[in-house]
Scaffold this motif. Sequence first.
Motif, PDB file in Angstrom:
ATOM      1  N   MET A  38       0.820  -1.206   0.000  1.00 26.99           N
ATOM      2  CA  MET A  38       0.000   0.000   0.000  1.00 26.99           C
ATOM      3  C   MET A  38       0.860   1.264   0.000  1.00 26.99           C
ATOM      4  N   GLU A  39       2.047   1.188   0.581  1.00 29.06           N
ATOM      5  CA  GLU A  39       2.971   2.325   0.562  1.00 29.06           C
ATOM      6  C   GLU A  39       3.620   2.485  -0.806  1.00 29.06           C
ATOM      7  N   GLN A  40       3.919   1.368  -1.447  1.00 27.41           N
ATOM      8  CA  GLN A  40       4.698   1.410  -2.685  1.00 27.41           C
ATOM      9  C   GLN A  40       3.874   1.615  -3.943  1.00 27.41           C
ATOM     10  N   VAL A  41       2.619   1.168  -3.964  1.00 23.60           N
ATOM     11  CA  VAL A  41       1.866   1.177  -5.213  1.00 23.60           C
ATOM     12  C   VAL A  41       1.654   2.580  -5.797  1.00 23.60           C
ATOM     13  N   PRO A  42       1.363   3.619  -4.997  1.00 17.85           N
ATOM     14  CA  PRO A  42       1.240   4.944  -5.623  1.00 17.85           C
ATOM     15  C   PRO A  42       2.553   5.401  -6.266  1.00 17.85           C
ATOM     16  N   GLU A  43       3.691   5.079  -5.611  1.00 18.32           N
ATOM     17  CA  GLU A  43       4.988   5.443  -6.175  1.00 18.32           C
ATOM     18  C   GLU A  43       5.278   4.648  -7.440  1.00 18.32           C
ATOM     19  N   PHE A  44       4.940   3.370  -7.415  1.00 15.78           N
ATOM     20  CA  PHE A  44       5.134   2.511  -8.584  1.00 15.78           C
ATOM     21  C   PHE A  44       4.352   3.063  -9.773  1.00 15.78           C
ATOM     22  N   GLU A  45       3.094   3.419  -9.541  1.00 14.28           N
ATOM     23  CA  GLU A  45       2.265   3.923 -10.633  1.00 14.28           C
ATOM     24  C   GLU A  45       2.702   5.315 -11.082  1.00 14.28           C
ATOM     25  N   HIS A  46       3.258   6.094 -10.158  1.00 15.46           N
ATOM     26  CA  HIS A  46       3.760   7.414 -10.551  1.00 15.46           C
ATOM     27  C   HIS A  46       4.987   7.276 -11.452  1.00 15.46           C
ATOM     28  N   LEU A  47       5.828   6.283 -11.174  1.00 18.32           N
ATOM     29  CA  LEU A  47       6.980   6.021 -12.047  1.00 18.32           C
ATOM     30  C   LEU A  47       6.512   5.640 -13.453  1.00 18.32           C
ATOM     31  N   LEU A  48       5.477   4.812 -13.528  1.00 20.07           N
ATOM     32  CA  LEU A  48       4.943   4.412 -14.827  1.00 20.07           C
ATOM     33  C   LEU A  48       4.350   5.619 -15.556  1.00 20.07           C
ATOM     34  N   TYR A  49       3.662   6.465 -14.809  1.00 21.05           N
ATOM     35  CA  TYR A  49       3.076   7.680 -15.377  1.00 21.05           C
ATOM     36  C   TYR A  49       4.163   8.600 -15.930  1.00 21.05           C
ATOM     37  N   GLU A  50       5.231   8.775 -15.165  1.00 19.69           N
ATOM     38  CA  GLU A  50       6.337   9.632 -15.609  1.00 19.69           C
ATOM     39  C   GLU A  50       7.041   9.054 -16.832  1.00 19.69           C
ATOM     40  N   ASP A  51       6.934   7.725 -17.003  1.00 15.40           N
ATOM     41  CA  ASP A  51       7.548   7.072 -18.155  1.00 15.40           C
ATOM     42  C   ASP A  51       6.558   6.973 -19.322  1.00 15.40           C
ATOM     43  N   ASN A  52       5.465   7.750 -19.233  1.00 13.49           N
ATOM     44  CA  ASN A  52       4.461   7.860 -20.302  1.00 13.49           C
ATOM     45  C   ASN A  52       3.682   6.564 -20.559  1.00 13.49           C
ATOM     46  N   LEU A  53       3.512   5.748 -19.537  1.00 16.82           N
ATOM     47  CA  LEU A  53       2.641   4.577 -19.657  1.00 16.82           C
ATOM     48  C   LEU A  53       1.267   4.974 -19.116  1.00 16.82           C
ATOM     49  N   LYS A  54       0.258   4.847 -19.959  1.00 12.94           N
ATOM     50  CA  LYS A  54      -1.104   5.238 -19.583  1.00 12.94           C
ATOM     51  C   LYS A  54      -1.801   4.073 -18.890  1.00 12.94           C
ATOM     52  N   ILE A  55      -2.284   4.313 -17.665  1.00 12.43           N
ATOM     53  CA  ILE A  55      -2.992   3.280 -16.911  1.00 12.43           C
ATOM     54  C   ILE A  55      -4.444   3.712 -16.708  1.00 12.43           C
ATOM     55  N   ILE A  56      -5.362   2.813 -17.039  1.00 13.38           N
ATOM     56  CA  ILE A  56      -6.781   3.031 -16.753  1.00 13.38           C
ATOM     57  C   ILE A  56      -7.213   1.935 -15.788  1.00 13.38           C
ATOM     58  N   LYS A  57      -7.739   2.339 -14.632  1.00 17.60           N
ATOM     59  CA  LYS A  57      -8.096   1.385 -13.584  1.00 17.60           C
ATOM     60  C   LYS A  57      -9.617   1.330 -13.404  1.00 17.60           C
ATOM     61  N   PHE A  58     -10.205   0.211 -13.787  1.00 17.52           N
ATOM     62  CA  PHE A  58     -11.639  -0.009 -13.606  1.00 17.52           C
ATOM     63  C   PHE A  58     -11.882  -0.859 -12.362  1.00 17.52           C
ATOM     64  N   TRP A  59     -12.852  -0.453 -11.551  1.00 15.81           N
ATOM     65  CA  TRP A  59     -13.378  -1.317 -10.493  1.00 15.81           C
ATOM     66  C   TRP A  59     -14.808  -1.667 -10.864  1.00 15.81           C
ATOM     67  N   PHE A  60     -15.058  -2.955 -11.151  1.00 20.18           N
ATOM     68  CA  PHE A  60     -16.389  -3.413 -11.509  1.00 20.18           C
ATOM     69  C   PHE A  60     -17.165  -3.695 -10.232  1.00 20.18           C
ATOM     70  N   SER A  61     -18.192  -2.892 -10.001  1.00 21.38           N
ATOM     71  CA  SER A  61     -18.937  -2.912  -8.748  1.00 21.38           C
ATOM     72  C   SER A  61     -20.252  -3.667  -8.889  1.00 21.38           C
ATOM     73  N   ILE A  62     -20.456  -4.644  -8.018  1.00 26.53           N
ATOM     74  CA  ILE A  62     -21.642  -5.500  -8.064  1.00 26.53           C
ATOM     75  C   ILE A  62     -22.245  -5.582  -6.662  1.00 26.53           C
ATOM     76  N   THR A  63     -23.569  -5.707  -6.559  1.00 23.67           N
ATOM     77  CA  THR A  63     -24.201  -5.840  -5.253  1.00 23.67           C
ATOM     78  C   THR A  63     -24.119  -7.289  -4.776  1.00 23.67           C
ATOM     79  N   LYS A  64     -24.280  -7.474  -3.484  1.00 25.80           N
ATOM     80  CA  LYS A  64     -24.166  -8.806  -2.900  1.00 25.80           C
ATOM     81  C   LYS A  64     -25.227  -9.760  -3.451  1.00 25.80           C
ATOM     82  N   ASP A  65     -26.452  -9.276  -3.591  1.00 28.23           N
ATOM     83  CA  ASP A  65     -27.533 -10.127  -4.103  1.00 28.23           C
ATOM     84  C   ASP A  65     -27.269 -10.554  -5.541  1.00 28.23           C
ATOM     85  N   GLU A  66     -26.782  -9.622  -6.351  1.00 28.52           N
ATOM     86  CA  GLU A  66     -26.509  -9.945  -7.756  1.00 28.52           C
ATOM     87  C   GLU A  66     -25.347 -10.932  -7.862  1.00 28.52           C
TER      88      GLU A  66
END
Length: 282
Positions: free
Chosen positions: A150-178
């Motif tokens: 949890m400490e490293q992941v924002p830094e890891f993704e910032h390095l990728l961003y600075e290296d011009n790698l585009k990241i799109i993060k989807f969270w697919f949200s579903i209800t418990k009943d579904e």
Amino acid sequence: MKFKAEHLLETKTRDDLITIAKKEGIPVNKTLKKLRYEAELAKLQAEIVDLQKWIAQQKMRVAVIFEGRDAAGKGGSIKRFKEHLNPRTSRVVALTKPTEVEAGQWYFRRYIKVLPNAGEIVFFDRSWYNRAVVEPVMGFCNKEQYSKFMEQVPEFEHLLYEDNLKIIKFWFSITKDEQKKRFDDRMSNPLKRWKFSPVDIKGQELWDDYTHYKEQMFSKTHTTYSPWIIVKTNSKKRARLESMRYLLSQFDYKGKGDSKIPLFPDPNVIMRYHRSAFQIDI
């Protein structure tokens, strides 16, 4: 009542079909809804083909991450995203359990090896975010490993961003009943039973634990350079179409809009994470 052969001979357009259906009392709403979905899907897939060509020409690197609870529709969406793409410049990454050697390495190393190359788009069916939710809930990592991630992941993704790698993060949200409904469907369908695992059962039992770690992940890893995009997936088809629109809306590629279909996602289905927002799958 069903359509008869003579009915089919009388139909030349969709309007003819609707007129006859109404006259004969035949329910066609479901069929028409499916036809609309398939027509929309085809146009969006054509746009994604244009996007892929542009990414290849521009030598861009694009990673699209699909995260979410089990049965939220990640795999089905990825299938539609990639269905008509050139396999030379597109990949799906779905890593299995780490090997003994990988378990002794820096956590991100196995993911670095599969990041997109120049001109390539890669779809991650789950990603390094396994360590943010699934692993701590299921006891697959210890507290120290979780905290370090949890400490490293924002830094890891910032390095990728600075290296011009585009990241799109989807969270697919579903209800418990579904989710429960989809699990039951998997168990009763021999063609889908392979998708069901003991981890799925735990997903319902440990629903609140998943919610806790999901919220921790959002609050600590949602950044301006790598935001979380939440997709409501109780309607699988709507989720597929709107997540495609979101991806397309993020790039000004050559030929954008040639399909004459709206490319801005429905805000009732797609939303950027906000720390004060109520999450639907709690």
